[in-house]
Design a protein around this motif. Structure first.
Motif, short mmCIF file in Angstrom:
data_model
loop_
_atom_site.label_atom_id
_atom_site.label_comp_id
_atom_site.label_asym_id
_atom_site.label_seq_id
_atom_site.Cartn_x
_atom_site.Cartn_y
_atom_site.Cartn_z
N ARG A 111 0.83 -1.21 0.00
CA ARG A 111 0.00 0.00 0.00
C ARG A 111 0.87 1.26 0.00
O ARG A 111 0.46 2.30 -0.53
N ASN A 112 2.06 1.18 0.59
CA ASN A 112 2.99 2.30 0.55
C ASN A 112 3.35 2.63 -0.89
O ASN A 112 3.31 3.79 -1.32
N VAL A 113 3.70 1.60 -1.67
CA VAL A 113 4.07 1.82 -3.06
C VAL A 113 2.88 2.30 -3.88
O VAL A 113 3.01 3.19 -4.73
N LEU A 114 1.69 1.75 -3.61
CA LEU A 114 0.51 2.18 -4.35
C LEU A 114 0.19 3.64 -4.07
O LEU A 114 -0.16 4.40 -4.99
N ALA A 115 0.30 4.05 -2.81
CA ALA A 115 0.05 5.45 -2.46
C ALA A 115 1.04 6.36 -3.18
O ALA A 115 0.67 7.40 -3.73
N ARG A 116 2.30 5.98 -3.18
CA ARG A 116 3.33 6.80 -3.86
C ARG A 116 3.05 6.86 -5.36
O ARG A 116 3.23 7.92 -5.98
N PHE A 148 -2.66 10.73 -1.05
CA PHE A 148 -2.74 9.37 -0.54
C PHE A 148 -1.52 9.14 0.35
O PHE A 148 -0.41 8.93 -0.17
N PRO A 149 -1.66 9.19 1.65
CA PRO A 149 -0.49 9.03 2.52
C PRO A 149 0.20 7.69 2.28
O PRO A 149 -0.45 6.65 2.24
N GLY A 174 -3.23 4.10 12.66
CA GLY A 174 -2.90 4.84 11.45
C GLY A 174 -3.54 4.23 10.21
O GLY A 174 -3.75 3.02 10.14
N GLU A 175 -3.87 5.11 9.26
CA GLU A 175 -4.45 4.66 7.99
C GLU A 175 -3.53 5.07 6.84
O GLU A 175 -2.89 6.12 6.89
N ILE A 176 -3.47 4.24 5.81
CA ILE A 176 -2.55 4.46 4.70
C ILE A 176 -3.31 4.46 3.38
O ILE A 176 -4.43 3.95 3.30
N GLU A 177 -2.77 5.07 2.37
CA GLU A 177 -3.28 5.11 1.00
C GLU A 177 -4.71 5.64 0.97
O GLU A 177 -4.96 6.75 1.43
N THR A 178 -5.70 4.90 0.43
CA THR A 178 -7.04 5.47 0.28
C THR A 178 -7.69 5.76 1.63
O THR A 178 -8.37 6.77 1.80
N GLU A 179 -7.51 4.85 2.59
CA GLU A 179 -8.08 5.12 3.92
C GLU A 179 -7.39 6.32 4.56
O GLU A 179 -8.02 7.10 5.28
N GLY A 180 -6.10 6.47 4.29
CA GLY A 180 -5.39 7.64 4.78
C GLY A 180 -5.90 8.92 4.14
O GLY A 180 -6.01 9.96 4.79
N LEU A 181 -6.21 8.86 2.83
CA LEU A 181 -6.81 10.01 2.16
C LEU A 181 -8.12 10.41 2.82
O LEU A 181 -8.39 11.60 3.03
N ALA A 182 -8.94 9.42 3.16
CA ALA A 182 -10.23 9.73 3.80
C ALA A 182 -10.03 10.38 5.16
O ALA A 182 -10.74 11.34 5.51
N ALA A 183 -9.07 9.89 5.94
CA ALA A 183 -8.80 10.49 7.24
C ALA A 183 -8.27 11.91 7.07
O ALA A 183 -8.64 12.82 7.83
N MET A 184 -7.41 12.11 6.07
CA MET A 184 -6.89 13.45 5.81
C MET A 184 -8.01 14.39 5.37
O MET A 184 -8.07 15.55 5.79
#
Length: 249
Positions: free
Chosen positions: A92-97, A198-199, A220-230
């Motif tokens: 998910r880190n790579v996908l977010a990047r 997307f974090p 903590g939330e990452i990628e799409t879930e991180g975007l929603a939290a942001m």
């Protein structure tokens, strides 16, 4: 008419690319108001070469169509599936990047960004008009494997992850959700310009907008879930359309 940018990160997607472009060509939205961007990375099946060929064949049909390449050196071991628990944070880190790279390279003067996964294989031809008609800044249809089935994209949820999109069906209208996936996601472009990304890291550890404990990696939330939290921290509400279904391979 609003300008819409469709963005798709791809990896090892050769088998999906012809259908992806066929479905784009069947969209009823004015193609001169549609731009398309794809970013390929870390493929080993000839995806970039196939993508280059298809992009040249389709470029004149859209307002803009560009492809990019960015490798991260990430590969899931051959004996593991992509949903293997131990691989999720790195994947998910790579996908977010990849999503952020694509966004920053491609976004120009568009009004909306429509994130669309390459392995979404079915949606109505007027999906763009339909999503735009709600005039909601962040909107997510329900992605399923078969019509009427349970949600495939479980990154869209509410109530601390206790409810997914299939639990929210029956209203025929948008419902508030706390998180989103990226199979198909409409975002007002100005939100991205204002800093919504997307974090690629576990975002919101101290934020009340996130789950108390992610089932795989804790806080903590990452990628799409991180975007929603942001987005929530930016004062924005995410919405879902549980009665509008799109099909995933």
């Amino acid at each position: 008419m609003a300008k819409v940018l469709i963005l798709t990160p791809v990896k090892n997607a050769t088998r999906f690319l012809p259908g992806y472009f066929d479905r784009l060509n069947r969209l009823t939205y004015d193609k001169q108001q549609l731009s398309v961007g794809l970013l390929e990375g870390d493929s080993n099946d000839g995806t970039y070469e196939e993508l280059s060929t298809l992009a040249k064949a389709n470029a004149s049909k859209f307002r803009r169509l560009r492809i990019f390449k960015r490798d991260y050196g990430f590969a899931i071991p051959p004996h593991m599936e992509r949903w293997e628990t131990s691989m999720q944070l790195a994947r998910r880190n790579v996908l977010a990047r990849s999503r952020n790279q694509l966004l920053f390279r491609m976004l120009d003067d568009e009004d909306w960004v429509l994130w669309l996964d390459v392995d979404v294989i079915g949606y109505q031809a007027d999906i763009v008009e339909h999503l735009l008609s709600y005039k909601l800044d962040i909107l997510h249809p329900d992605c399923v494997r078969e019509p009427g089935g349970k949600s495939f994209d479980l990154n869209a949820w509410k109530d601390d992850g206790k409810q997914n999109m299939h639990d929210l069906r029956g209203t025929g209208r948008p419902v508030r959700i706390d998180s989103v996936g990226g199979t198909m996601l409409l975002v007002r472009a100005d939100l991205h310009r204002d800093g919504l990304i997307f974090p690629s890291f576990r975002y919101g550890v101290e934020s009340p907008s996130i789950r108390s404990c992610h089932p795989l990696w804790g806080k903590g939330e990452i990628e799409t879930e991180g975007l929603a939290a942001m987005a929530r921290d930016m004062g924005q509400q995410c919405w879902g359309l549980p009665d509008l279904q799109i099909l995933h391979a």
